[in-house]
Design a protein around this motif. Structure first.
Motif, PDB file in Angstrom:
ATOM      1  N   LYS A 148      39.717  51.423  42.824  1.00 47.84           N
ATOM      2  CA  LYS A 148      40.103  50.456  41.554  1.00 47.84           C
ATOM      3  C   LYS A 148      40.129  51.528  40.578  1.00 47.84           C
ATOM      4  O   LYS A 148      41.004  51.393  39.148  1.00 47.84           O
ATOM      5  CB  LYS A 148      39.017  49.430  41.271  1.00 47.84           C
ATOM      6  CG  LYS A 148      38.874  48.389  42.284  1.00 47.84           C
ATOM      7  CD  LYS A 148      40.228  47.837  42.746  1.00 47.84           C
ATOM      8  CE  LYS A 148      40.119  46.895  43.712  1.00 47.84           C
ATOM      9  NZ  LYS A 148      41.457  46.185  43.825  1.00 47.84           N
ATOM     10  N   GLU A 197      39.027  41.769  43.801  1.00 49.80           N
ATOM     11  CA  GLU A 197      40.045  41.084  43.003  1.00 49.80           C
ATOM     12  C   GLU A 197      40.842  41.585  41.729  1.00 49.80           C
ATOM     13  O   GLU A 197      41.810  41.379  41.409  1.00 49.80           O
ATOM     14  CB  GLU A 197      39.432  39.671  42.505  1.00 49.80           C
ATOM     15  CG  GLU A 197      38.735  38.734  43.624  1.00 49.80           C
ATOM     16  CD  GLU A 197      38.290  37.699  43.160  1.00 49.80           C
ATOM     17  OE1 GLU A 197      38.756  37.023  42.155  1.00 49.80           O
ATOM     18  OE2 GLU A 197      37.255  37.138  43.691  1.00 49.80           O
ATOM     19  N   LEU A 198      40.411  42.781  41.319  1.00 49.10           N
ATOM     20  CA  LEU A 198      41.087  43.747  40.316  1.00 49.10           C
ATOM     21  C   LEU A 198      42.514  43.839  40.848  1.00 49.10           C
ATOM     22  O   LEU A 198      42.430  44.777  41.915  1.00 49.10           O
ATOM     23  CB  LEU A 198      40.296  44.690  39.900  1.00 49.10           C
ATOM     24  CG  LEU A 198      40.519  45.156  38.538  1.00 49.10           C
ATOM     25  CD1 LEU A 198      40.472  44.517  37.425  1.00 49.10           C
ATOM     26  CD2 LEU A 198      39.897  46.568  38.260  1.00 49.10           C
ATOM     27  N   ASP A 199      43.497  43.454  40.297  1.00 55.36           N
ATOM     28  CA  ASP A 199      44.930  43.528  40.897  1.00 55.36           C
ATOM     29  C   ASP A 199      45.772  44.658  40.070  1.00 55.36           C
ATOM     30  O   ASP A 199      45.968  44.216  38.870  1.00 55.36           O
ATOM     31  CB  ASP A 199      45.541  42.201  41.026  1.00 55.36           C
ATOM     32  CG  ASP A 199      46.777  42.132  41.983  1.00 55.36           C
ATOM     33  OD1 ASP A 199      47.300  43.190  42.059  1.00 55.36           O
ATOM     34  OD2 ASP A 199      47.280  41.044  41.867  1.00 55.36           O
ATOM     35  N   THR A 232      44.538  41.312  31.205  1.00 52.30           N
ATOM     36  CA  THR A 232      44.208  39.879  31.931  1.00 52.30           C
ATOM     37  C   THR A 232      43.364  40.126  32.746  1.00 52.30           C
ATOM     38  O   THR A 232      42.185  39.535  33.208  1.00 52.30           O
ATOM     39  CB  THR A 232      45.539  39.368  32.194  1.00 52.30           C
ATOM     40  OG1 THR A 232      46.336  39.119  31.001  1.00 52.30           O
ATOM     41  CG2 THR A 232      45.130  37.871  32.961  1.00 52.30           C
ATOM     42  N   GLU A 233      43.694  41.198  33.561  1.00 51.48           N
ATOM     43  CA  GLU A 233      42.857  41.553  34.923  1.00 51.48           C
ATOM     44  C   GLU A 233      41.171  41.987  34.473  1.00 51.48           C
ATOM     45  O   GLU A 233      40.401  41.478  35.065  1.00 51.48           O
ATOM     46  CB  GLU A 233      43.514  42.753  35.945  1.00 51.48           C
ATOM     47  CG  GLU A 233      44.891  42.449  36.367  1.00 51.48           C
ATOM     48  CD  GLU A 233      44.680  41.360  37.427  1.00 51.48           C
ATOM     49  OE1 GLU A 233      43.460  41.422  38.253  1.00 51.48           O
ATOM     50  OE2 GLU A 233      45.227  40.418  37.521  1.00 51.48           O
ATOM     51  N   TYR A 253      37.872  40.127  35.176  1.00 51.36           N
ATOM     52  CA  TYR A 253      36.735  40.847  35.788  1.00 51.36           C
ATOM     53  C   TYR A 253      35.453  40.601  35.082  1.00 51.36           C
ATOM     54  O   TYR A 253      34.429  40.378  35.642  1.00 51.36           O
ATOM     55  CB  TYR A 253      37.022  42.309  36.269  1.00 51.36           C
ATOM     56  CG  TYR A 253      36.038  43.289  36.800  1.00 51.36           C
ATOM     57  CD1 TYR A 253      35.277  42.874  37.768  1.00 51.36           C
ATOM     58  CD2 TYR A 253      35.484  44.222  35.873  1.00 51.36           C
ATOM     59  CE1 TYR A 253      34.535  43.637  38.586  1.00 51.36           C
ATOM     60  CE2 TYR A 253      34.595  44.934  36.929  1.00 51.36           C
ATOM     61  CZ  TYR A 253      34.057  44.652  37.906  1.00 51.36           C
ATOM     62  OH  TYR A 253      33.022  45.350  38.604  1.00 51.36           O
ATOM     63  N   GLY A 312      48.795  43.023  38.321  1.00 51.75           N
ATOM     64  CA  GLY A 312      48.677  42.012  37.103  1.00 51.75           C
ATOM     65  C   GLY A 312      48.588  42.895  35.734  1.00 51.75           C
ATOM     66  O   GLY A 312      48.552  44.042  35.866  1.00 51.75           O
TER      67      GLY A 312
END
Length: 214
Positions: A143, A85-87, A94-95, A99, A90
């Motif tokens: 990532k 889900e680490l985007d 915030t990301e 996490y 974004g």
């Protein structure tokens, strides 16, 4: 039959009862494996924990290894979900904050799974090395590239993205693998469910303040 070849029959779908029995076995195995490790666990222990006979269990899983492999694959899928889900679109801080919090939520909600994974790693990962070298490494590489992109854009300070990810793993999973120690040291006043929120605030400050550009 087509051109002399016989099509293989489609695999039979499991019935609802069969799915429920498999889930029951896997839940029992999770309890047994997380407490005793792979080597210290037996089919008899798993069958007893599942409340079924050994022959009945063996109808669904032929070997202890098959049960463990299924559990580890499920575990890895669950364990990697927060990292997926680490985007890169974004805001980095915030990301990373999200996490950290997702990892702490997993430490709170899935302590047995964390201990099972830790036990396997401590033994040298003999049964899940292909998963680690394949699916896990591919995702971490992906990532790490996201984190490097944030650094190039000047959104966070330059650091080693792999060791950043390792450090988040280590600090968040501590609250699952060493939960007894954490609660004992914090004591009754601070050792309740609020310890996870306290941990989240501390880790956010630890990691995010250090990553903010000057």
């Amino acid at each position: 039959m087509t051109d002399g070849f016989v099509e293989a029959p489609a695999p039979r779908r499991r019935t609802r009862i069969q799915r429920e029995k498999r889930d029951l076995i896997l839940e029992a195995a999770l309890e047994v494996f997380s407490a005793n490790g792979f080597r210290g666990s037996t089919i008899d222990q798993i069958a007893e924990a599942a409340g079924m006979s050994k022959p009945n269990l063996l109808y669904y899983f032929r070997r202890k290894e098959d049960i463990h492999e299924t559990l580890m694959q499920r575990l890895l899928d669950t364990w990697l979900a927060p990292l997926r889900e680490l985007d890169d679109v974004g805001d980095p801080l915030t990301e990373l904050s999200a996490y950290i919090r997702r990892k702490l939520e997993m430490a709170r909600d899935f302590p047995r799974e964390s201990r099972l994974f830790a036990n396997e790693i401590l033994q040298g990962a003999p049964r899940i090395m292909p998963l680690i070298e394949g699916e896990l490494k591919t995702l971490v590489d992906e990532k790490a590239a996201v984190v490097k992109g944030w650094m190039r854009a000047g959104k966070i300070v330059r650091t080693d993205p792999y060791h950043l990810i390792f450090s988040i793993w280590a600090t968040t999973q501590h609250y699952a693998d060493f939960d007894v120690q954490v609660r004992a040291v914090l004591g009754p006043d601070r050792g309740g469910d609020g310890r996870f929120e306290d941990a989240a605030r501390f880790l956010e400050r630890l990691f995010l303040d250090g990553l903010k550009p000057s």
